[in-house]
Design an enzyme around this catalytic site. Structure first.
Site, short mmCIF file in Angstrom:
data_model
loop_
_atom_site.label_atom_id
_atom_site.label_comp_id
_atom_site.label_asym_id
_atom_site.label_seq_id
_atom_site.Cartn_x
_atom_site.Cartn_y
_atom_site.Cartn_z
CG ASP A 53 -0.40 -0.17 2.48
OD1 ASP A 53 0.77 -0.11 2.58
OD2 ASP A 53 -1.05 -0.16 3.57
CB SER A 54 4.68 1.50 -0.02
OG SER A 54 4.78 0.49 -0.64
CG ASP A 92 0.52 -3.97 2.01
OD1 ASP A 92 0.67 -5.15 2.80
OD2 ASP A 92 1.35 -3.27 1.77
CE LYS A 122 2.93 -6.16 3.93
NZ LYS A 122 2.62 -5.15 4.78
CD GLU A 124 0.07 -1.71 7.99
OE1 GLU A 124 -0.43 -0.98 8.92
OE2 GLU A 124 0.71 -1.25 7.00
CD GLU A 191 7.51 -0.62 8.37
OE1 GLU A 191 7.98 0.50 7.66
OE2 GLU A 191 6.60 -1.23 7.59
#
Length: 273
Positions: A53-54, A92, A122, A124, A191
């Site tokens: 999502d970066s 993501d 993925k 978070e 991270e």
């Protein structure tokens, strides 16, 4: 063929991830968001491509990852999945697509998998999203966890500083990692956490850990491709190693093109029909 290209051309799967951890082979991972870059990254022998999502920052110029949508993530992941012949493609789940409740999370997870053609997702978070992760896994979708600095929660943290330096947060991270491992996550991104903590977590869980700013004791590493290629400027965290200076290469090339067009040097006779 270049010496760094891998000889094992088999498609990387979640099962291979586990094999690599068990054999002590480090896992290489980079982000990609489009077909052209993913083709090059895959050709170079990367084990996994993260459609992060970066993309919200790198591709769209947003200050955070929060604005990117499910539709946009599907677009990027579909482009990458078309290119990846060997690498495992992990997408993501964006902010808001799984935090409301488990049912909505499963619905969005199924949609992303069906429409993008990626190999895994993925998410978070730890215990707070455990039920959602379990439900997605129960639907037959591989899930990679993400602990430590979780950019989707940046407004809660208020800073991109290293996480889990204090004992209480470190113990929660260990507990979250163990829970994600126990329910069946095939990997966990760690991270910006202390190297010693990341090494400890790596030893405690069966699934591979992928570090970014987490030292060399993890089972693999991930970086944002635009950062490691030197395409981005003004972002120099300690963990970032730049393997090229494409910012200079690209701007010089474009500058020369502009100059040639202005001077009527391009196209020349050989470049014309």
């Amino acid at each position: 063929m270049a010496g760094y290209l891998v000889s094992d051309t088999r498609k990387v799967t979640t099962h291979r991830f586990m094999e690599m951890k068990q054999s002590g082979e480090k896992i290489s991972m980079l982000t990609s968001y489009d077909y052209t870059m993913a083709t090059l990254v895959d050709k170079a022998g990367i084990d996994a491509i993260l459609v992060g999502d970066s993309a919200s920052n790198v591709m769209a110029g947003n200050a955070t990852t929060l604005p990117i949508t499910v539709d946009q993530m599907i677009y990027h992941a579909k482009s990458v999945a078309r290119a990846a012949k060997r690498a495992l493609v992990v997408c993501d789940m964006p902010f808001g697509s799984y935090q409301v409740n488990a049912a909505e999370g499963v619905t969005n997870a199924i949609r992303i998998m069906k429409e993008s053609g990626c190999d895994a997702l993925k998410l978070e978070g730890g215990v707070e999203i455990l039920d959602t992760v379990k439900r997605i896994l129960d639907a037959g979708i591989p899930v990679m966890g993400h602990l430590g600095l979780t950019p989707q929660s940046i407004n809660k943290f208020g800073t991109y500083a290293v996480r889990a330096k204090e004992e209480a947060e470190a113990q929660k991270l260990i507990s979250d990692a163990q829970k994600l491992d126990e329910i069946g996550c095939f990997g966990i991104v760690l991270e910006k956490v202390p190297a010693a903590l990341a090494t400890e977590v790596t030893k405690l869980v069966k699934c591979p850990t992928i570090g970014i700013g987490a030292g060399n004791g993890t089972d693999g590493q991930v970086l944002v491709v635009a950062d490691m290629l030197g395409m981005t400027q003004g972002f120099s965290p300690r963990f970032l190693r730049r393997y090229a200076d494409l910012s200079t290469v690209i701007t010089d090339a474009v500058g020369h093109y502009v100059e040639d067009v202005k001077n009527s040097d391009f196209p020349n006779e050989q470049e014309s029909y």
